[in-house]
Design a protein around this motif. Structure first.
Motif, PDB file in Angstrom:
ATOM      1  N   LEU A 158       0.857  -1.377   0.511  1.00  0.00           N
ATOM      2  CA  LEU A 158      -0.051   0.121  -0.077  1.00  0.00           C
ATOM      3  C   LEU A 158       0.996   1.685  -0.501  1.00  0.00           C
ATOM      4  O   LEU A 158       0.813   1.967  -0.560  1.00  0.00           O
ATOM      5  CB  LEU A 158      -1.040   0.000   1.458  1.00  0.00           C
ATOM      6  CG  LEU A 158      -1.431   1.192   1.441  1.00  0.00           C
ATOM      7  CD1 LEU A 158      -3.047   1.279   0.007  1.00  0.00           C
ATOM      8  CD2 LEU A 158      -2.434   1.498   2.868  1.00  0.00           C
ATOM      9  N   ALA A 159       1.745   1.359   0.781  1.00  0.00           N
ATOM     10  CA  ALA A 159       2.878   2.413   0.998  1.00  0.00           C
ATOM     11  C   ALA A 159       3.302   2.666  -0.476  1.00  0.00           C
ATOM     12  O   ALA A 159       3.984   3.425  -0.992  1.00  0.00           O
ATOM     13  CB  ALA A 159       4.102   2.204   2.208  1.00  0.00           C
ATOM     14  N   SER A 160       4.297   1.618  -1.210  1.00  0.00           N
ATOM     15  CA  SER A 160       5.181   1.116  -2.085  1.00  0.00           C
ATOM     16  C   SER A 160       3.394   2.488  -3.669  1.00  0.00           C
ATOM     17  O   SER A 160       3.733   3.086  -4.255  1.00  0.00           O
ATOM     18  CB  SER A 160       4.716   0.234  -2.651  1.00  0.00           C
ATOM     19  OG  SER A 160       5.350   0.023  -3.867  1.00  0.00           O
ATOM     20  N   LEU A 161       2.035   1.459  -3.391  1.00  0.00           N
ATOM     21  CA  LEU A 161       1.818   2.185  -4.691  1.00  0.00           C
ATOM     22  C   LEU A 161       0.633   3.444  -4.029  1.00  0.00           C
ATOM     23  O   LEU A 161       0.400   4.239  -4.913  1.00  0.00           O
ATOM     24  CB  LEU A 161      -0.135   1.249  -4.536  1.00  0.00           C
ATOM     25  CG  LEU A 161      -0.342  -0.279  -4.410  1.00  0.00           C
ATOM     26  CD1 LEU A 161      -1.648  -0.719  -4.262  1.00  0.00           C
ATOM     27  CD2 LEU A 161       0.184  -0.322  -6.387  1.00  0.00           C
ATOM     28  N   LEU A 162       0.598   3.988  -2.908  1.00  0.00           N
ATOM     29  CA  LEU A 162       0.866   5.378  -2.715  1.00  0.00           C
ATOM     30  C   LEU A 162       2.359   6.193  -2.991  1.00  0.00           C
ATOM     31  O   LEU A 162       1.864   7.544  -3.401  1.00  0.00           O
ATOM     32  CB  LEU A 162       0.123   5.849  -1.072  1.00  0.00           C
ATOM     33  CG  LEU A 162      -0.954   5.486  -1.159  1.00  0.00           C
ATOM     34  CD1 LEU A 162      -0.972   5.318   0.564  1.00  0.00           C
ATOM     35  CD2 LEU A 162      -1.721   5.435  -1.345  1.00  0.00           C
ATOM     36  N   HIS A 163       2.796   5.600  -2.836  1.00  0.00           N
ATOM     37  CA  HIS A 163       3.978   6.561  -3.458  1.00  0.00           C
ATOM     38  C   HIS A 163       4.249   6.578  -5.307  1.00  0.00           C
ATOM     39  O   HIS A 163       4.877   7.750  -5.178  1.00  0.00           O
ATOM     40  CB  HIS A 163       5.111   6.081  -2.464  1.00  0.00           C
ATOM     41  CG  HIS A 163       6.862   6.023  -4.026  1.00  0.00           C
ATOM     42  ND1 HIS A 163       7.279   7.235  -2.779  1.00  0.00           N
ATOM     43  CD2 HIS A 163       7.720   5.895  -4.023  1.00  0.00           C
ATOM     44  CE1 HIS A 163       8.635   8.127  -3.234  1.00  0.00           C
ATOM     45  NE2 HIS A 163       8.614   7.155  -4.143  1.00  0.00           N
TER      46      HIS A 163
END
Length: 167
Positions: A158-163
């Protein structure tokens, strides 16, 4: 006689292979693949609708869990920690615990309070059926148009997708 029996088994095996090659059963398909429109969320017997409309460019993370499923409960709490500091994601957390006291204790212990709902009908609920949760509790990331863009994301994914969405 023995020769006839052998020949019979050869024909039987051969015909079995042929019949299996024409098997019409299809491989199971996902009910909600990526790119599909997320079904409406309606809680319980009182038919309380929950909106899946996010602000433009933002996301909604639907997290399904139950206190009796340790993996889903842990994932739900960890995802809550990731999105609590990010204004681009609104998390809707739905528990399938049947007892109010169990639900309240889990919410208190996990430290989640915003947008947490209890679906007391459990596996008989419309949400359980429409989101095809019979194979386990998962989560869905939904964009501002209500389209599923990711499924079963971990906190790091999720953190990667948001980044990636920032760039």
């Amino acid at each position: 006689m023995l020769k006839n029996v052998k020949w019979f088994f050869v024909v039987l095996v051969f015909s079995s292979f042929i019949s299996l090659s024409f098997d019409k059963r299809k491989t199971p398909t996902e009910k909600l693949p990526l790119g599909a429109q997320a079904p409406e969320l309606v809680l319980g017997k009182e038919k309380q609708p929950l909106s899946l409309q996010a602000a433009k460019g933002n996301y909604i993370l639907l997290s399904f869990w139950a206190s009796y499923d340790a993996a889903s409960r842990t994932r739900n709490a960890r995802l809550h920690n990731v999105v609590s500091d990010d204004a681009r994601v609104e998390m809707i957390s739905i528990s399938f615990d049947r007892y109010q006291s169990v639900f309240n204790a889990a919410v208190r212990q996990d430290g989640i309070s915003d947008n947490v709902y209890q679906e007391m009908e459990g596996e008989n609920s419309e949400i359980f059926k429409s989101y095809d949760l019979k194979h386990g509790f998962i989560n869905y990331l939904v964009n501002d148009r209500g389209v599923i863009v990711a499924k079963n994301v971990t906190p790091s994914e999720l953190a990667s997708l948001l980044h990636q969405a920032e760039n």
